[in-house]
Scaffold this motif. Structure first.
Motif: not given
Length: 155
Positions: A45-51, A107-111, A130-133
């Protein structure tokens, strides 16, 4: 596929996503469940972070990076699913999950996480994610806000 079968698949996928997020959470005293987190992914599996720029990661590399943050810059981390939209066709599915991350109990964030899943031997597994914030310049659009179950939002 009957409606009951589809609903069963959606519930199973939502359980995979909830389990994944829960296993990635830790506190000062309790470590994340790294093996539980990894168990729901296919081996390659491949992951694609928000950075950005985009950099593909393996599950193992992602876990090592998060382990390095645990107890250093992140003394606690909690991620919960606020809402999902799951689309299933046969043995393939895509899931969109709106989530909330709470870092260092403050620190609260949504993504948003986008997950590609495949069903193998009766079990749903993650093939890619994959994700983004959310940010001030990139707020969640109304359609995604509509998925949020307000009862699940943290402090």
């Amino acid at each position: 596929m009957t409606l009951d079968e589809r609903n069963e698949d959606v519930r199973a996928i939502e359980a995979v996503i909830a389990r994944q997020f829960a296993s990635l959470s830790w506190t000062h005293d309790i470590s994340a469940d790294w093996s539980g987190f990894a168990a729901d992914f296919l081996p390659d599996a491949q992951l694609y972070p928000a950075a950005r720029p985009v950099q593909r990661q393996t599950v193992e590399a992602f876990i090592e990076r998060m382990k390095g943050l645990q107890g250093t810059t992140l003394n606690s981390f909690k991620e919960v699913v606020l809402g999902t939209d799951v689309q299933v066709f046969g043995n393939v599915a895509v899931a969109l999950a709106v989530c909330e991350m709470i870092e260092n109990d403050a620190d609260v964030h949504r993504g948003v996480e986008m997950v590609l899943l495949v069903k193998d031997e009766g079990a749903w597994r993650i093939a890619s994610q994959a994700w983004d914030t959310e940010s001030l310049s990139k707020p969640l659009p109304p359609r995604l806000l509509g998925l949020i179950d307000e009862r699940l939002i943290g402090p």
